[in-house]
Design an enzyme around this catalytic site. Sequence first.
Site, mmCIF file in Angstrom:
data_model
loop_
_atom_site.group_PDB
_atom_site.id
_atom_site.type_symbol
_atom_site.label_atom_id
_atom_site.label_comp_id
_atom_site.label_asym_id
_atom_site.label_seq_id
_atom_site.Cartn_x
_atom_site.Cartn_y
_atom_site.Cartn_z
ATOM 1 N N VAL B 14 -68.372 80.726 27.951
ATOM 2 C CA VAL B 14 -67.771 82.017 28.298
ATOM 3 C C VAL B 14 -68.831 82.998 28.804
ATOM 4 O O VAL B 14 -68.632 83.675 29.818
ATOM 5 C CB VAL B 14 -67.019 82.626 27.081
ATOM 6 N N LYS B 45 -81.723 80.836 20.418
ATOM 7 C CA LYS B 45 -83.159 80.717 20.168
ATOM 8 C C LYS B 45 -83.982 81.868 20.719
ATOM 9 O O LYS B 45 -85.004 82.238 20.158
ATOM 10 C CB LYS B 45 -83.688 79.422 20.820
ATOM 11 N N LYS B 136 -64.656 85.763 17.538
ATOM 12 C CA LYS B 136 -63.710 86.203 16.507
ATOM 13 C C LYS B 136 -64.384 86.487 15.158
ATOM 14 O O LYS B 136 -63.872 87.270 14.361
ATOM 15 C CB LYS B 136 -62.658 85.105 16.266
ATOM 16 N N VAL B 162 -58.093 87.068 21.018
ATOM 17 C CA VAL B 162 -56.737 86.550 20.766
ATOM 18 C C VAL B 162 -56.079 86.265 22.111
ATOM 19 O O VAL B 162 -55.899 87.185 22.916
ATOM 20 C CB VAL B 162 -55.877 87.560 19.970
ATOM 21 N N LEU B 166 -55.164 87.191 27.961
ATOM 22 C CA LEU B 166 -53.810 87.761 27.878
ATOM 23 C C LEU B 166 -53.858 89.167 27.279
ATOM 24 O O LEU B 166 -54.548 89.390 26.297
ATOM 25 C CB LEU B 166 -52.907 86.878 26.996
ATOM 26 N N GLU B 220 -60.543 70.341 20.118
ATOM 27 C CA GLU B 220 -61.971 70.312 19.802
ATOM 28 C C GLU B 220 -62.401 68.844 19.734
ATOM 29 O O GLU B 220 -61.544 67.964 19.602
ATOM 30 C CB GLU B 220 -62.206 71.002 18.448
ATOM 31 N N ASP B 231 -58.356 78.409 13.276
ATOM 32 C CA ASP B 231 -58.566 79.238 14.465
ATOM 33 C C ASP B 231 -57.372 80.185 14.673
ATOM 34 O O ASP B 231 -57.549 81.367 14.978
ATOM 35 C CB ASP B 231 -58.752 78.325 15.688
ATOM 36 N N LYS B 235 -57.101 84.468 14.436
ATOM 37 C CA LYS B 235 -56.401 85.325 15.402
ATOM 38 C C LYS B 235 -55.325 86.158 14.703
ATOM 39 O O LYS B 235 -55.160 87.344 14.990
ATOM 40 C CB LYS B 235 -55.784 84.469 16.512
ATOM 41 N N GLY B 351 -59.686 78.895 27.992
ATOM 42 C CA GLY B 351 -60.416 78.585 29.213
ATOM 43 C C GLY B 351 -61.508 79.609 29.443
ATOM 44 O O GLY B 351 -61.301 80.804 29.224
#
Lengths: 371, 371
Positions: B14, B45, B136, B162, B166, B220, B231, B235, B351
């Site tokens: 991300v 690091k 989160k 969350v 969106l 995952e 997860d 949220k 994504g």
Amino acid sequence: MKNIPIILMGCGGVGRQLLQHIVSCRSLHANKGIHLRVVGVCDSKTFLVTQDVLSTEFDDAFLMDICRTKSDGLSLEKCISSGKCEASSYSESRRKLTDIAARLGFVLVDCSASSETIEVITQTVNLGCCAVLANKKPLTCSMEEFDKLFLQPRRIRHESTVGAGLPIITSLNRIISSGDEISLIIGSLSGTLGYVMSEVENGKPFSEVVKAAKDLGYTEPDPRDDLSGMDVARKGLILARLLGQRLEMKTTTVESLCPDKMGPDMMTLEDFLANGLPLLDNDIEKRVKKASSNGKVLRYVCILENSQCKVGIHEVPKDSALGRLKGSDNVVEIYSRCYVNPLVIQGAGAGNDTTAAGVLADIIDLQDQFP
Amino acid sequence: MKNIPIILMGCGGVGRQLLQHIVSCRSLHANKGIHLRVVGVCDSKTFLVTQDVLSTEFDDAFLMDICRTKSDGLSLEKCISSGKCEASSYSESRRKLTDIAARLGFVLVDCSASSETIEVITQTVNLGCCAVLANKKPLTCSMEEFDKLFLQPRRIRHESTVGAGLPIITSLNRIISSGDEISLIIGSLSGTLGYVMSEVENGKPFSEVVKAAKDLGYTEPDPRDDLSGMDVARKGLILARLLGQRLEMKTTTVESLCPDKMGPDMMTLEDFLANGLPLLDNDIEKRVKKASSNGKVLRYVCILENSQCKVGIHEVPKDSALGRLKGSDNVVEIYSRCYVNPLVIQGAGAGNDTTAAGVLADIIDLQDQFP
């Protein structure tokens, strides 16, 4: 406590509801460190303002008086005698507002339906004030006026001009500012026409559905105002301009569901309902059947694509968010690089309560503009 | 031109995508009068910072170098030799960040997955900086830490925690600030579990659907991380706290789709997929059939109601937005005074592209915090 001065133009349904929301949210907003200080209120005849806009405000009892007065169908003139305000005529209000704007930063809230407010909004915003609009008209003016209005875009909010309180404009602004490229927006933005199109889908004659919608209070007093599509076209134009398209109202393609020859200047409302409207049934029935044979349903939508804004009846897939729409909800599908399957926003897109809630959220969203 | 300094923590998927978005939006943002000035980047690091944070920035070529380095799976250490930055170790980064925060207001962007960032975010925000989180973990800490983090709530944005990009949190904040009372939020907030539950609805065995989801890259690396529901619970807790509920992670009721006895400390992944998972098919099949006999379908949802947050499998009407959900979209239904029929927000909820777009929209939304 952050103190945000408010002047409200238009205190019919939405404006009155806004005043009630402001009063009922006092403790909620105080917990967030905000106080909304209403210093002026204007209807089509009278402008009431506190005696000293820099330090006083209308107290909640007076705001409720205003609500009751307007709810009784009376003019604000009736509130002058309270001794809690100074009054001017509507014609003086513009000069008064710019005078105040030169001394005090406030939020000018336009809950009127007037096409005359754009000038005073532009002037006060360019003097350092903010504006929140539920009124679509100032946003569907010429591009020249629009550009002047948006010289300070961060000071203007207008969520409630499209889909009432639905977070459509907020969401579009986020998508745009993140650089995501929007390829298509398609939305059913009239609760009335949404209801009509989903009912004719089930085989009911168009004329009966329109009459039922009128009886349910879903339409304007003259349903031809809804059927013309002009309200949807205004919303479409507002969204198109948000996308940066320099379109004019007159270049928007609008399909009216009411032929010109049945317009208000050609036929009385009674004549239209009894004799005009039923003549439209056949054509709509044919189109419903044709769509159905393609696995589709008809919706009255605005479509923004390829720098164009089109408004009218469109075939959409039955199992899309638009195709599944029932009742008077609004729905918008936004297609972009990130949203190949569309981002869908759906919910009540009309009503004084939700429209005023959208206006209030806009005002709170402007809080960082105030010291 | 408004100049917004940025320091990024976490430049995996991300974070890297965010840097690319920032570079590709240069002219878009310049047109809005904004320049995002990246002055520091940190991985697990190394902390790289420009030689003079008050006046210099990483140029776009260097930002692209960072993206390539991280894309190659290397550490930021590799970029030190460029001569374009000063480097410190991760352990020094906290002190460095608070030093900078005392001299410069910046946006601290947390795209890491670390539970250790909360302290430095709290410190820098309380020194006058802003924060944008895709991570989160800082929001699911104890209420005591959460309260300290949110002493200056207007300086913090976290839309991408969350439903990725969106507009869920933005919309909830608007509803809350308008005084509309939310009675229920129900959402499918895991693309993986959304896919799994809609596929088992069609009669496919649970174990096969989970394996297919793994093969499609929806889960995952160890699907038990999805099946645990943790997860979704995070949220749910973030949304609950937004509503003002003072809940802790440990008081959230979470139904895991993977029994403890099949957990990672009891079984290898291979053993779970081959021998554990198929043992779960029978129970899910029974529940699917029971729901179907009620005209309902199963969804793995978080439910916020009556000041509680529950996460698990729930029967929902087939023809609701949740019930019609297919694929890996997220959907949230919000019920309130204004939205008796729910406000529905639906779309891709995962994504790197859309998550980073949400982070970028949050940064731009903070612009009024900068002079």
